[in-house]
Design an enzyme around this catalytic site. Structure first.
Site, mmCIF file in Angstrom:
data_model
loop_
_atom_site.group_PDB
_atom_site.id
_atom_site.type_symbol
_atom_site.label_atom_id
_atom_site.label_comp_id
_atom_site.label_asym_id
_atom_site.label_seq_id
_atom_site.Cartn_x
_atom_site.Cartn_y
_atom_site.Cartn_z
ATOM 1 N N SER A 87 -29.415 11.680 -39.550
ATOM 2 C CA SER A 87 -30.725 11.521 -40.188
ATOM 3 C C SER A 87 -31.521 12.822 -40.099
ATOM 4 O O SER A 87 -31.060 13.862 -40.553
ATOM 5 C CB SER A 87 -31.472 10.343 -39.554
ATOM 6 O OG SER A 87 -32.649 10.043 -40.251
ATOM 7 N N HIS A 191 -33.996 5.372 -44.817
ATOM 8 C CA HIS A 191 -32.714 5.377 -45.530
ATOM 9 C C HIS A 191 -32.527 4.122 -46.393
ATOM 10 O O HIS A 191 -31.426 3.594 -46.514
ATOM 11 C CB HIS A 191 -31.554 5.570 -44.544
ATOM 12 C CG HIS A 191 -31.718 6.794 -43.702
ATOM 13 N ND1 HIS A 191 -31.642 8.068 -44.231
ATOM 14 C CD2 HIS A 191 -32.013 6.952 -42.390
ATOM 15 C CE1 HIS A 191 -31.867 8.947 -43.281
ATOM 16 N NE2 HIS A 191 -32.096 8.302 -42.147
#
Length: 305
Positions: A87, A191
């Site tokens: 991430s 996400h």
């Protein structure tokens, strides 16, 4: 093949930056970064409580700053054959690979954090880790509840993301075969489509960047592929805020590349924990404090030899 990895949001804990600021020049670097992005990184990394550093706009720059400090403390980067980040850790990885300067990485992650915090404020959302269970069964169950499998981490861990109500439904009704569901200390459904507004913000920010091509293998968490151009790295950094993280595929790529050692940047522990289960027998070092640098140096020296 020594691989360097950088953790994502949720790895931060109160005061974790404190010992790193004692390293020569570290406090000055953090002060300069703080002035440049308008955020007191030293304060948040040393004195702020868990709720304060849970704030997306704070947590993300703090994690990248810690990653860059610990990376600099490792010294010579030529021992590493590949780099990857989970991430927001991909921004740290991009800086380590020479795609972005440290200053550009901090500026970009500040924009990312603010944009994602703004997107997260629209609807009450969150994330939870599902531990154990057959991956196909878990994913099907999440989709039935309207949740997104936002992080497919491998080693028996899938992170679900969605509205607060959807997360509550998951806690009350975990997938068949799953051991448990653990709510994560993040402030949004990262996400997923909930982050779409942040993509537009980052597309504009990316126009100001002049990325270089990676100086070592850069493994993307979009699909586990090795990315060879700086432009592609940046494009993936922009899009990944609204797309799932496939850390399982990154670890498969590490294996295919012949990984023989992993070092995780500060605040280390999460990714090396996954690697111990998915890449059994591969030695690893998590940089939790500067006291871990000697162990990392020993692993680097072993590979250099």
């Amino acid at each position: 093949m020594l691989v360097l990895v950088a953790p994502g949001q949720g790895a931060q804990t109160p005061g974790f930056l404190t010992p790193w600021l004692d390293l020569p020049g570290a406090a000055d670097r953090v002060a300069a970064w703080s002035d440049a992005i308008g955020l007191d990184l030293a304060h948040y990394g040393t004195h702020a409580d868990a709720d304060e550093i849970r704030d997306t706009a704070v947590a993300q720059p703090l994690l990248v700053a810690a990653g860059l400090l610990s990376a600099a403390a490792l010294g010579d980067r030529t021992a590493f054959g590949a780099v990857a980040g989970h991430s927001v850790g991909e921004i740290t990885a991009a800086a380590y690979a020479g795609v972005l300067s440290d200053a550009d990485a901090l500026s970009f992650v500040r924009t990312r954090g603010l944009g994602m915090a703004e997107a997260a404020a629209v609807t009450e959302t969150g994330m939870a880790a599902v531990l154990g269970g057959d991956p196909d069964v878990v994913v099907a169950h999440l989709e039935k509840l309207g949740l997104t499998p936002a992080n497919i981490n491998g080693a028996g861990q899938i992170v679900a993301a969605g509205t607060a109500e959807q997360i509550a439904s998951l806690v009350a009704d975990k997938p068949e075969g799953a051991l448990k569901v653990v709510a994560l200390q993040v402030a949004g459904a990262f996400h997923t489509h909930h982050m779409a507004p942040a993509v537009a913000t980052l597309e504009k920010a990316a126009e100001a960047l002049a990325p270089a091509d990676p100086a070592l293998k850069y493994v993307s968490n979009k699909d586990g592929q090795v990315v060879t151009t700086g432009a592609d790295v940046v494009a993936r950094l922009v899009g990944q805020v609204a797309n799932p993280v496939r850390w399982d595929l990154c670890m498969e790529t590490f294996r295919d590349l012949g990984v023989t050692g992993i070092i995780e940047l500060s605040p280390g522990g999460t990714l090396t924990g996954l690697a111990k289960r998915a890449l059994k027998g591969v030695p690893s070092v998590a940089l939790k404090t500067p006291d871990d640098l000697d162990k990392a140096a020993a692993l680097v020296a072993e590979h250099a030899a």
